[in-house]
Motif scaffolding. Structure first.
Motif, PDB file in Angstrom:
ATOM      1  N   LEU A 233       1.158  -0.368   3.512  1.00  0.00           N
ATOM      2  CA  LEU A 233       0.782  -0.652   4.883  1.00  0.00           C
ATOM      3  C   LEU A 233       1.704   0.114   5.825  1.00  0.00           C
ATOM      4  O   LEU A 233       2.702   0.687   5.398  1.00  0.00           O
ATOM      5  CB  LEU A 233       0.854  -2.161   5.136  1.00  0.00           C
ATOM      6  CG  LEU A 233      -0.253  -2.946   4.423  1.00  0.00           C
ATOM      7  CD1 LEU A 233       0.195  -4.351   4.092  1.00  0.00           C
ATOM      8  CD2 LEU A 233      -1.518  -2.969   5.270  1.00  0.00           C
ATOM      9  N   ASP A 234       1.375   0.144   7.100  1.00  0.00           N
ATOM     10  CA  ASP A 234       2.134   0.922   8.075  1.00  0.00           C
ATOM     11  C   ASP A 234       3.498   0.274   8.313  1.00  0.00           C
ATOM     12  O   ASP A 234       3.593  -0.809   8.890  1.00  0.00           O
ATOM     13  CB  ASP A 234       1.345   1.003   9.389  1.00  0.00           C
ATOM     14  CG  ASP A 234       1.937   1.996  10.361  1.00  0.00           C
ATOM     15  OD1 ASP A 234       3.060   1.747  10.839  1.00  0.00           O
ATOM     16  OD2 ASP A 234       1.282   3.011  10.649  1.00  0.00           O
ATOM     17  N   GLN A 235       4.558   0.932   7.859  1.00  0.00           N
ATOM     18  CA  GLN A 235       5.892   0.339   7.943  1.00  0.00           C
ATOM     19  C   GLN A 235       6.424   0.293   9.370  1.00  0.00           C
ATOM     20  O   GLN A 235       7.150  -0.633   9.738  1.00  0.00           O
ATOM     21  CB  GLN A 235       6.858   1.105   7.035  1.00  0.00           C
ATOM     22  CG  GLN A 235       6.514   0.996   5.557  1.00  0.00           C
ATOM     23  CD  GLN A 235       6.349  -0.450   5.107  1.00  0.00           C
ATOM     24  OE1 GLN A 235       7.278  -1.243   5.184  1.00  0.00           O
ATOM     25  NE2 GLN A 235       5.157  -0.803   4.641  1.00  0.00           N
ATOM     26  N   SER A 236       6.085   1.274  10.185  1.00  0.00           N
ATOM     27  CA  SER A 236       6.545   1.234  11.577  1.00  0.00           C
ATOM     28  C   SER A 236       5.909   0.072  12.325  1.00  0.00           C
ATOM     29  O   SER A 236       6.552  -0.595  13.138  1.00  0.00           O
ATOM     30  CB  SER A 236       6.243   2.558  12.285  1.00  0.00           C
ATOM     31  OG  SER A 236       4.844   2.776  12.382  1.00  0.00           O
ATOM     32  N   LEU A 237       4.643  -0.210  12.022  1.00  0.00           N
ATOM     33  CA  LEU A 237       3.967  -1.354  12.637  1.00  0.00           C
ATOM     34  C   LEU A 237       4.611  -2.659  12.184  1.00  0.00           C
ATOM     35  O   LEU A 237       4.805  -3.579  12.980  1.00  0.00           O
ATOM     36  CB  LEU A 237       2.476  -1.331  12.286  1.00  0.00           C
ATOM     37  CG  LEU A 237       1.633  -2.500  12.787  1.00  0.00           C
ATOM     38  CD1 LEU A 237       1.742  -2.655  14.296  1.00  0.00           C
ATOM     39  CD2 LEU A 237       0.170  -2.323  12.364  1.00  0.00           C
ATOM     40  N   ALA A 238       4.956  -2.742  10.899  1.00  0.00           N
ATOM     41  CA  ALA A 238       5.625  -3.937  10.383  1.00  0.00           C
ATOM     42  C   ALA A 238       6.948  -4.174  11.110  1.00  0.00           C
ATOM     43  O   ALA A 238       7.281  -5.309  11.485  1.00  0.00           O
ATOM     44  CB  ALA A 238       5.857  -3.805   8.880  1.00  0.00           C
ATOM     45  N   GLU A 239       7.694  -3.102  11.319  1.00  0.00           N
ATOM     46  CA  GLU A 239       8.976  -3.223  12.016  1.00  0.00           C
ATOM     47  C   GLU A 239       8.771  -3.636  13.474  1.00  0.00           C
ATOM     48  O   GLU A 239       9.563  -4.417  14.032  1.00  0.00           O
ATOM     49  CB  GLU A 239       9.743  -1.903  11.941  1.00  0.00           C
ATOM     50  CG  GLU A 239      10.220  -1.534  10.534  1.00  0.00           C
ATOM     51  CD  GLU A 239      11.324  -2.466  10.029  1.00  0.00           C
ATOM     52  OE1 GLU A 239      11.926  -3.196  10.851  1.00  0.00           O
ATOM     53  OE2 GLU A 239      11.586  -2.450   8.815  1.00  0.00           O
ATOM     54  N   GLU A 240       7.725  -3.118  14.102  1.00  0.00           N
ATOM     55  CA  GLU A 240       7.444  -3.502  15.486  1.00  0.00           C
ATOM     56  C   GLU A 240       7.095  -4.988  15.571  1.00  0.00           C
ATOM     57  O   GLU A 240       7.517  -5.685  16.509  1.00  0.00           O
ATOM     58  CB  GLU A 240       6.286  -2.661  16.023  1.00  0.00           C
ATOM     59  CG  GLU A 240       6.645  -1.207  16.261  1.00  0.00           C
ATOM     60  CD  GLU A 240       5.418  -0.327  16.449  1.00  0.00           C
ATOM     61  OE1 GLU A 240       4.390  -0.855  16.923  1.00  0.00           O
ATOM     62  OE2 GLU A 240       5.480   0.871  16.115  1.00  0.00           O
ATOM     63  N   SER A 303      -4.715  -6.729  -0.745  1.00  0.00           N
ATOM     64  CA  SER A 303      -4.763  -5.471  -1.503  1.00  0.00           C
ATOM     65  C   SER A 303      -5.923  -4.582  -1.072  1.00  0.00           C
ATOM     66  O   SER A 303      -5.726  -3.387  -0.779  1.00  0.00           O
ATOM     67  CB  SER A 303      -4.837  -5.746  -3.010  1.00  0.00           C
ATOM     68  OG  SER A 303      -6.019  -6.455  -3.337  1.00  0.00           O
ATOM     69  N   VAL A 304      -7.118  -5.123  -1.031  1.00  0.00           N
ATOM     70  CA  VAL A 304      -8.258  -4.302  -0.629  1.00  0.00           C
ATOM     71  C   VAL A 304      -8.179  -3.994   0.861  1.00  0.00           C
ATOM     72  O   VAL A 304      -8.601  -2.913   1.306  1.00  0.00           O
ATOM     73  CB  VAL A 304      -9.594  -4.990  -0.991  1.00  0.00           C
ATOM     74  CG1 VAL A 304      -9.844  -6.231  -0.147  1.00  0.00           C
ATOM     75  CG2 VAL A 304     -10.757  -4.011  -0.850  1.00  0.00           C
ATOM     76  N   PHE A 305      -7.623  -4.894   1.654  1.00  0.00           N
ATOM     77  CA  PHE A 305      -7.429  -4.641   3.079  1.00  0.00           C
ATOM     78  C   PHE A 305      -6.529  -3.428   3.275  1.00  0.00           C
ATOM     79  O   PHE A 305      -6.856  -2.506   4.028  1.00  0.00           O
ATOM     80  CB  PHE A 305      -6.825  -5.880   3.745  1.00  0.00           C
ATOM     81  CG  PHE A 305      -6.447  -5.679   5.187  1.00  0.00           C
ATOM     82  CD1 PHE A 305      -7.396  -5.793   6.188  1.00  0.00           C
ATOM     83  CD2 PHE A 305      -5.146  -5.383   5.544  1.00  0.00           C
ATOM     84  CE1 PHE A 305      -7.052  -5.601   7.528  1.00  0.00           C
ATOM     85  CE2 PHE A 305      -4.787  -5.190   6.870  1.00  0.00           C
ATOM     86  CZ  PHE A 305      -5.744  -5.306   7.872  1.00  0.00           C
ATOM     87  N   ALA A 306      -5.385  -3.422   2.584  1.00  0.00           N
ATOM     88  CA  ALA A 306      -4.452  -2.304   2.704  1.00  0.00           C
ATOM     89  C   ALA A 306      -5.082  -0.997   2.236  1.00  0.00           C
ATOM     90  O   ALA A 306      -4.952   0.050   2.888  1.00  0.00           O
ATOM     91  CB  ALA A 306      -3.182  -2.595   1.898  1.00  0.00           C
ATOM     92  N   ALA A 307      -5.774  -1.052   1.103  1.00  0.00           N
ATOM     93  CA  ALA A 307      -6.373   0.157   0.536  1.00  0.00           C
ATOM     94  C   ALA A 307      -7.433   0.756   1.445  1.00  0.00           C
ATOM     95  O   ALA A 307      -7.443   1.967   1.710  1.00  0.00           O
ATOM     96  CB  ALA A 307      -6.971  -0.157  -0.837  1.00  0.00           C
ATOM     97  N   MET A 308      -8.333  -0.073   1.955  1.00  0.00           N
ATOM     98  CA  MET A 308      -9.438   0.433   2.766  1.00  0.00           C
ATOM     99  C   MET A 308      -8.963   0.904   4.139  1.00  0.00           C
ATOM    100  O   MET A 308      -9.477   1.885   4.679  1.00  0.00           O
ATOM    101  CB  MET A 308     -10.527  -0.626   2.890  1.00  0.00           C
ATOM    102  CG  MET A 308     -11.236  -0.913   1.567  1.00  0.00           C
ATOM    103  SD  MET A 308     -12.576  -2.126   1.696  1.00  0.00           S
ATOM    104  CE  MET A 308     -13.800  -1.188   2.618  1.00  0.00           C
TER     105      MET A 308
END
Length: 365
Positions: A233-240, A303-308
């Motif tokens: 998943l987007d790590q910068s978004l997670a940090e935000e 899992s499928v959310f992240a992949a798609m």
């Protein structure tokens, strides 16, 4: 707010898939388009061809003007006269999707229709769009599969329970955003989960989604062959999002791995299902191994959310609150009021993030 664009833009590109669907009648068309009361005229033509690019998954080149469209990778869509999104009750031939959804910048998805309606009402208040007399009609009222609500540039969609249900929804949602010519879209799944070694009520922002063997991958059988897809998943978004939680200072939030399972009971090592062939020690050993692999919580869609989302170029995050510590039990013993307060935490965090992004953009404009 329909013209606002989020400040922090990630310009990523990738592959992705499509799905066939179904047409909605003329009466439903009029009802759904009235919801928006804004009929932006777009030049008719092949919406699929407008933004479609076939790219190598490793290609990180930015798109022109640093805008990131929503990608599909399905040449068969170009052969369709109309693309009908059956489970949404929408279609390119019956609805003006660019007029209805072209301003969408934030999409939040969650399991239950009730929760996603509650979220859109909360967001309306957070964005200063609240009106005591306002109602937020279900855009997908013509079907009984999913619910969809919209206010300003925020779209809220239910996805049901489990990988199969959210995958169907995501196919049609990705195509909807693509046909609507949306760009720079951030999508966040909000939900509940079981924690591992965390205090109930802790919010987990997912770093990677792992399968039940603690590997960061999503497997799907296509034409009899197993296809493996990445679940980053987007790590910068997670940090935000983590920073937003610190600014809120209302509840504990952590970044960690999330285990996604195919089942709620045996698949999650519960002892209280209709069937169970393992012991308490077996369960504890398994969950301990999960914890050692960095797993903080367990749910059934990430899992499928992240992949798609990765394949379609969507900036994505998963934000789930833990309702219990699975090392200490399998059933929920907290009161309804306490559990309800826990369930509000992901929407409070995401609502704060969206408001912060829109406010920053307004200041810069």
């Amino acid at each position: 707010m329909s013209g606002l664009v989020m400040t922090l833009v990630t310009c990523s590109t990738s592959l992705h898939c499509g799905l066939e669907a179904h047409v909605r009648g003329p009466r439903q068309l009029r009802e759904s388009e009235i919801i928006f009361q804004k009929q932006r005229k777009r030049t008719p033509g092949s919406q699929t061809a407008t933004y479609q690019r076939k790219m190598n998954p490793k290609d990180d080149k930015r798109t022109d003007l640093c805008t990131s469209p929503v990608f599909v990778h399905n040449p068969h869509l170009d052969t369709l006269k109309d693309d009908v999104l059956y489970h949404f009750g929408l279609g390119t031939g019956t609805h003006d999707l660019p007029a209805m959804f072209g301003d969408v910048k934030f999409v939040c998805v969650g399991g239950s229709p009730w929760r996603m309606k509650s979220f859109i009402e909360y967001i309306a208040a957070e964005l200063g769009m609240e009106d005591p007399k306002s109602e937020y009609p279900n855009i997908c009222a013509g079907t009984d599969r999913y619910a969809m609500y919209k206010v300003g540039s925020v779209l809220s969609v239910s996805h049901g329970m489990g990988i199969s249900s959210i995958a169907i929804m995501l196919h049609e949602l990705i195509k909807l955003l693509h046909h609507a010519h949306c760009t720079d879209v951030t999508i966040i799944r909000i939900g509940t989960s079981g924690g591992i070694g965390l205090k109930p009520g802790t919010v987990v922002v997912t770093k990677q989604s792992m399968d039940a063997t603690f590997l960061p991958k999503f497997e799907q059988v296509i034409l009899g062959k197993t296809v493996v897809r990445n679940t980053d998943l987007d790590q910068s978004l997670a940090e935000e999002l983590l920073q937003c939680s610190k600014e809120l200072n209302q509840f504990e939030t952590v970044i960690g791995n999330t285990m996604c399972t195919l089942d709620f009971y045996e698949g999650q090592a519960r002892l209280d299902g209709a069937f169970c062939s393992y012991t308490e020690k077996d369960k504890q050993d398994y969950l301990t191994k999960a914890s050692e692999a960095g797993v903080c919580n367990i749910e059934m869609e990430s899992s499928v959310f992240a992949a798609m989302c990765k394949m379609s170029g969507l900036r994505a995050a998963v934000v789930c609150v833990t309702l219990l510590d699975r090392l200490k039990g399998d059933q929920l013993n907290e009161s309804h009021e306490v559990l309800h307060s826990y369930q509000l935490r992901p929407q409070i965090l995401v609502g704060y993030y969206i408001r912060k992004q829109l406010k920053a953009k307004a200041v810069c404009s």
